[in-house]
Design a protein around this motif. Structure first.
Motif, PDB file in Angstrom:
ATOM      1  N   SER A  89       0.634  -1.182  -0.288  1.00 12.25           N
ATOM      2  CA  SER A  89      -0.156   0.154   0.129  1.00 12.25           C
ATOM      3  C   SER A  89       0.881   1.182  -0.038  1.00 12.25           C
ATOM      4  CB  SER A  89      -1.092   0.032   1.397  1.00 12.25           C
ATOM      5  OG  SER A  89      -1.729  -1.025   0.806  1.00 12.25           O
ATOM      6  N   GLY A  90       1.809   1.000   0.144  1.00 12.12           N
ATOM      7  CA  GLY A  90       2.997   2.663   0.532  1.00 12.12           C
ATOM      8  C   GLY A  90       4.234   2.744  -0.457  1.00 12.12           C
ATOM      9  N   ARG A  91       4.015   1.283  -1.276  1.00 12.80           N
ATOM     10  CA  ARG A  91       5.653   0.650  -2.603  1.00 12.80           C
ATOM     11  C   ARG A  91       4.400   0.849  -3.353  1.00 12.80           C
ATOM     12  NH1 ARG A  91       9.955  -1.157   0.878  1.00 12.80           N
ATOM     13  NH2 ARG A  91       9.038  -1.215   2.624  1.00 12.80           N
ATOM     14  N   ASN A  92       3.214   1.218  -4.001  1.00 18.33           N
ATOM     15  CA  ASN A  92       2.658   1.415  -5.542  1.00 18.33           C
ATOM     16  C   ASN A  92       2.913   2.568  -6.019  1.00 18.33           C
ATOM     17  OD1 ASN A  92      -0.031   2.576  -4.703  1.00 18.33           O
ATOM     18  ND2 ASN A  92       0.045   1.719  -3.457  1.00 18.33           N
ATOM     19  N   THR A  93       2.372   2.565  -7.215  1.00 19.10           N
ATOM     20  CA  THR A  93       3.117   3.841  -7.929  1.00 19.10           C
ATOM     21  C   THR A  93       1.209   4.337  -8.028  1.00 19.10           C
ATOM     22  OG1 THR A  93       2.744   2.743 -10.077  1.00 19.10           O
ATOM     23  CG2 THR A  93       5.146   3.596  -8.558  1.00 19.10           C
ATOM     24  N   ALA A  94       0.441   4.437  -7.076  1.00 20.17           N
ATOM     25  CA  ALA A  94      -0.905   4.871  -6.849  1.00 20.17           C
ATOM     26  C   ALA A  94      -1.484   5.643  -8.021  1.00 20.17           C
ATOM     27  CB  ALA A  94      -0.384   6.529  -5.907  1.00 20.17           C
ATOM     28  N   ILE A  95      -1.694   4.615  -9.251  1.00 21.05           N
ATOM     29  CA  ILE A  95      -2.166   4.712 -10.503  1.00 21.05           C
ATOM     30  C   ILE A  95      -3.707   4.125 -10.398  1.00 21.05           C
ATOM     31  CG2 ILE A  95      -2.805   4.226 -12.816  1.00 21.05           C
ATOM     32  CD1 ILE A  95       0.912   4.404 -12.780  1.00 21.05           C
ATOM     33  N   LEU A  96      -5.191   4.665 -10.952  1.00 21.36           N
ATOM     34  CA  LEU A  96      -6.141   4.518 -10.623  1.00 21.36           C
ATOM     35  C   LEU A  96      -6.704   3.941 -12.175  1.00 21.36           C
ATOM     36  CD1 LEU A  96      -7.405   5.594  -7.116  1.00 21.36           C
ATOM     37  CD2 LEU A  96      -6.412   3.616  -7.419  1.00 21.36           C
ATOM     38  N   ARG A  97      -7.642   2.822 -12.515  1.00 16.78           N
ATOM     39  CA  ARG A  97      -7.943   2.683 -13.402  1.00 16.78           C
ATOM     40  C   ARG A  97      -9.075   2.228 -13.095  1.00 16.78           C
ATOM     41  NH1 ARG A  97      -5.357  -1.313 -16.418  1.00 16.78           N
ATOM     42  NH2 ARG A  97      -3.993  -2.253 -15.728  1.00 16.78           N
ATOM     43  N   SER A  98     -10.189   1.267 -13.877  1.00 17.11           N
ATOM     44  CA  SER A  98     -10.507   0.247 -14.237  1.00 17.11           C
ATOM     45  C   SER A  98     -10.880  -0.649 -15.885  1.00 17.11           C
ATOM     46  CB  SER A  98     -12.679   0.878 -13.821  1.00 17.11           C
ATOM     47  OG  SER A  98     -12.851   1.830 -15.028  1.00 17.11           O
ATOM     48  N   ASN A  99      -9.737   0.073 -16.643  1.00 12.66           N
ATOM     49  CA  ASN A  99     -10.051  -0.480 -18.086  1.00 12.66           C
ATOM     50  C   ASN A  99      -9.293  -1.577 -18.141  1.00 12.66           C
ATOM     51  OD1 ASN A  99      -7.174   0.095 -17.555  1.00 12.66           O
ATOM     52  ND2 ASN A  99      -6.969   1.616 -19.136  1.00 12.66           N
ATOM     53  N   TYR A 100      -9.843  -2.430 -17.184  1.00 15.99           N
ATOM     54  CA  TYR A 100     -10.139  -3.884 -17.890  1.00 15.99           C
ATOM     55  C   TYR A 100     -10.492  -4.751 -19.150  1.00 15.99           C
ATOM     56  CZ  TYR A 100      -6.932  -3.462 -13.161  1.00 15.99           C
ATOM     57  OH  TYR A 100      -6.091  -3.134 -12.376  1.00 15.99           O
ATOM     58  N   LEU A 101      -9.557  -5.998 -19.449  1.00 12.26           N
ATOM     59  CA  LEU A 101     -10.100  -6.729 -20.309  1.00 12.26           C
ATOM     60  C   LEU A 101     -10.823  -7.870 -20.230  1.00 12.26           C
ATOM     61  CD1 LEU A 101      -9.452  -7.279 -22.723  1.00 12.26           C
ATOM     62  CD2 LEU A 101      -7.648  -9.877 -22.239  1.00 12.26           C
ATOM     63  N   TRP A 149      -9.748  -4.158 -28.001  1.00 10.95           N
ATOM     64  CA  TRP A 149     -11.749  -5.459 -27.645  1.00 10.95           C
ATOM     65  C   TRP A 149     -11.115  -4.529 -26.293  1.00 10.95           C
ATOM     66  CZ3 TRP A 149      -8.671 -10.841 -25.815  1.00 10.95           C
ATOM     67  CH2 TRP A 149      -9.072 -11.184 -25.429  1.00 10.95           C
ATOM     68  N   ARG A 150     -10.283  -4.000 -25.311  1.00 11.64           N
ATOM     69  CA  ARG A 150     -10.238  -3.736 -24.324  1.00 11.64           C
ATOM     70  C   ARG A 150     -11.792  -2.479 -24.086  1.00 11.64           C
ATOM     71  NH1 ARG A 150      -3.960  -2.704 -21.760  1.00 11.64           N
ATOM     72  NH2 ARG A 150      -5.178  -1.083 -19.503  1.00 11.64           N
ATOM     73  N   ALA A 151     -11.520  -1.402 -24.764  1.00  6.67           N
ATOM     74  CA  ALA A 151     -12.420  -0.271 -25.154  1.00  6.67           C
ATOM     75  C   ALA A 151     -13.747  -0.828 -25.751  1.00  6.67           C
ATOM     76  CB  ALA A 151     -11.829   0.875 -26.117  1.00  6.67           C
ATOM     77  N   GLU A 152     -13.462  -2.243 -25.930  1.00 10.97           N
ATOM     78  CA  GLU A 152     -15.389  -2.452 -26.579  1.00 10.97           C
ATOM     79  C   GLU A 152     -16.047  -2.916 -24.580  1.00 10.97           C
ATOM     80  OE1 GLU A 152     -17.315  -1.237 -29.093  1.00 10.97           O
ATOM     81  OE2 GLU A 152     -15.374  -0.802 -30.119  1.00 10.97           O
ATOM     82  N   VAL A 153     -15.153  -4.049 -24.580  1.00 15.73           N
ATOM     83  CA  VAL A 153     -15.047  -4.554 -23.370  1.00 15.73           C
ATOM     84  C   VAL A 153     -15.708  -3.441 -22.123  1.00 15.73           C
ATOM     85  CG1 VAL A 153     -14.667  -6.102 -20.968  1.00 15.73           C
ATOM     86  CG2 VAL A 153     -13.939  -6.535 -23.603  1.00 15.73           C
ATOM     87  N   ASN A 154     -15.102  -2.600 -21.893  1.00 14.44           N
ATOM     88  CA  ASN A 154     -14.833  -1.451 -21.044  1.00 14.44           C
ATOM     89  C   ASN A 154     -16.070  -0.633 -21.661  1.00 14.44           C
ATOM     90  OD1 ASN A 154     -11.922   0.073 -20.529  1.00 14.44           O
ATOM     91  ND2 ASN A 154     -12.843  -2.018 -20.770  1.00 14.44           N
ATOM     92  N   LYS A 155     -16.474  -0.338 -22.166  1.00  8.09           N
ATOM     93  CA  LYS A 155     -17.460   0.496 -23.024  1.00  8.09           C
ATOM     94  C   LYS A 155     -18.894  -0.264 -22.536  1.00  8.09           C
ATOM     95  CE  LYS A 155     -16.033   2.371 -26.463  1.00  8.09           C
ATOM     96  NZ  LYS A 155     -15.556   2.645 -27.936  1.00  8.09           N
TER      97      LYS A 155
END
Ligand code: PYC
Length: 432
Positions: A89-101, A149-155
């Motif tokens: 939790s203190g060592r990550n690069t703190a990026i948030l996203r939900s654009n998974y596959l 592919w990811r963009a379509e699943v995301n949408k």
């Protein structure tokens, strides 16, 4: 009111924050020179708790917070072998996203982004979430295909993502070299506007403060040395500060998840790899999005203070080491300069490493195990920090109701025996 583990109705406790954080409070304390009270008070370790959570990172603390806030279950101990947030939790690069596959992954991480959006208000703690947009660069036709592919699943799941042209990439990130002369030319990118960065230590402290205000005990420097199981069910944990009886143990550790599970006799399909990161001296703000290049094994964002935070792929060997290496910074510098040649004179300030528990399908393992009362929230690979809020919320619901909520049903340990894997490798920020 909510229903407790044994079916009795409990009254939700109003949080008794030691102090409300507000601009007016800041002003008053500035004038009066009065110290802020501690964010939470220490407690002696009790000999029994309703729930024991192993791991004082964002997952464990979020689970404790939502147990108390959403279900009125407050007789909870969080046991942390170091200090809270000392691990991933203190060592990550703190990026948030939900654009998974996968649809399962997109729905799950989207819920986390939504919880992050309101976290500062929920916790009365400024977690500095900046939704500045997230760009994953494509340097080959194969990665462009995966991004479409990811963009379509995301949408399809209602998450904003689209594939954009190099000219649009240049508009969003003018410092990027998108010319055809680049060694790895940028052919396009997956653009995900809801992605961004957050202040990771603030998230940890905010959850800890919110949980403690509702009655949760947070025990730092309290390593779990054993887990007692009898008759197929968990009975308690052993620590250097004494034994604790409990009917529910949640393993919310990263790096040591297999060792903690092993204490309960549970085997997990996890291998652990170090993941390194680095930060530069502060420079003028010039980078307003998160940039990821899987081909070049690099991701970068700029903090509010101006530092550039970089990461790469996991080290190519299993280890529990959290030391940085010269090979990492040499490789990183070469790749960063291919993307942004203008950074040649910027100096690195610091480098570090965290531990990533990789599963065969790059999805987490969440839920019940063969030992009754022993639950896991583990196997986060390189995705753990961004999943903290949703994992805490889901595991709290699982503990309170005895059933995994639909959002995590696909992530159960039994999927490996059933062959029902949730392949999420294609959404990794970098190659593995
Ligand atoms: O999945 O976005 C990600 C990520 C960034 C750094 C490590 N993982």
């Amino acid at each position: 009111m909510s229903v407790s583990m044994n079916g009795h109705a409990r009254r939700r406790r109003r949080p008794a924050y030691p102090a409300r954080y507000s601009a007016a409070g800041l002003f008053r304390r500035g004038l009066s020179h009065r110290e802020w009270p501690p964010a939470w008070r220490p407690h002696l370790v009790k000999s029994r708790y309703d729930v024991v959570i192993v791991g004082g990172g964002v997952h464990g603390l979020a689970a404790a917070y939502y147990l108390a806030a959403n279900h009125g279950i407050t007789d909870v101990a969080v046991l942390e072998k170091g200090y809270i947030g000392a691990g991933g939790s203190g060592r990550n690069t703190a990026i948030l996203r939900s654009n998974y596959l996968t649809p399962e992954g997109v729905r799950f991480y989207d819920r986390s982004v939504k919880l992050y959006q309101r976290l500062a208000t929920d916790l009365d703690y400024n977690v500095m979430f900046s939704q500045r947009g997230h760009l994953t660069l494509a340097h080959s036709d194969a990665s462009l295909r995966t991004m479409r592919w990811r963009a379509e699943v995301n949408k399809a799941e209602g998450v904003e993502s689209e594939v954009i042209e190099p000219a649009e990439v240049k508009r969003l990130a003018p410092f990027l070299d998108v010319s055809q002369a680049a060694r790895y030319p940028v052919l396009g990118a997956l653009y995900h506007p809801p992605g961004g960065i957050v202040r990771h230590d603030a998230v940890v402290w905010g959850y800890a403060r919110g949980a403690a205000a509702r009655g949760v005990h947070i025990h730092q420097d309290t390593e779990v040395t054993g887990i007692d199981v009898a008759g197929g069910r968990v009975r308690g944990v052993r620590t250097a500060s004494g034994d604790i009886a409990t009917p529910v143990v949640l393993n919310a550790t990263a790096g040591w998840s297999t060792l903690v599970a092993g204490m309960a006799g549970v085997r997990l399909p996890i291998t652990t790899y170090p993941l390194q990161a680095a930060v530069t001296e502060p420079v003028k703000p010039f980078l307003s999005t998160v940039i990821v290049s899987g081909t070049l094994h690099v991701y970068v964002s700029q903090t509010d203070r101006g530092e550039l935070v970089f990461g790469a792929s996991v080290d190519p060997f299993t280890s529990y080491s959290m030391r940085g290496s010269l090979e990492f910074v040499e490789g990183l510098a070469g790749h960063v300069l291919q993307l942004m040649p203008a950074l040649a004179k910027v100096r690195l300030l610091r480098q570090w490493a965290g531990l990533c528990d990789m599963t065969p399908d790059f999805s987490p393992i969440m839920g019940a195990t063969s030992v009754e009362g022993f639950l896991v929230d583990v196997g986060w690979g390189t995705y753990g920090f961004k999943a903290g809020p949703v994992s805490g919320e889901a595991m709290a619901q699982h503990i309170a109701s005895g059933q995994p909520p639909g959002l995590i049903a696909a992530f159960g340990l039994e999927r490996f025996a059933a062959g029902a894997l949730v392949g999420e490798k294609g959404a990794a920020a970098v190659g593995h």
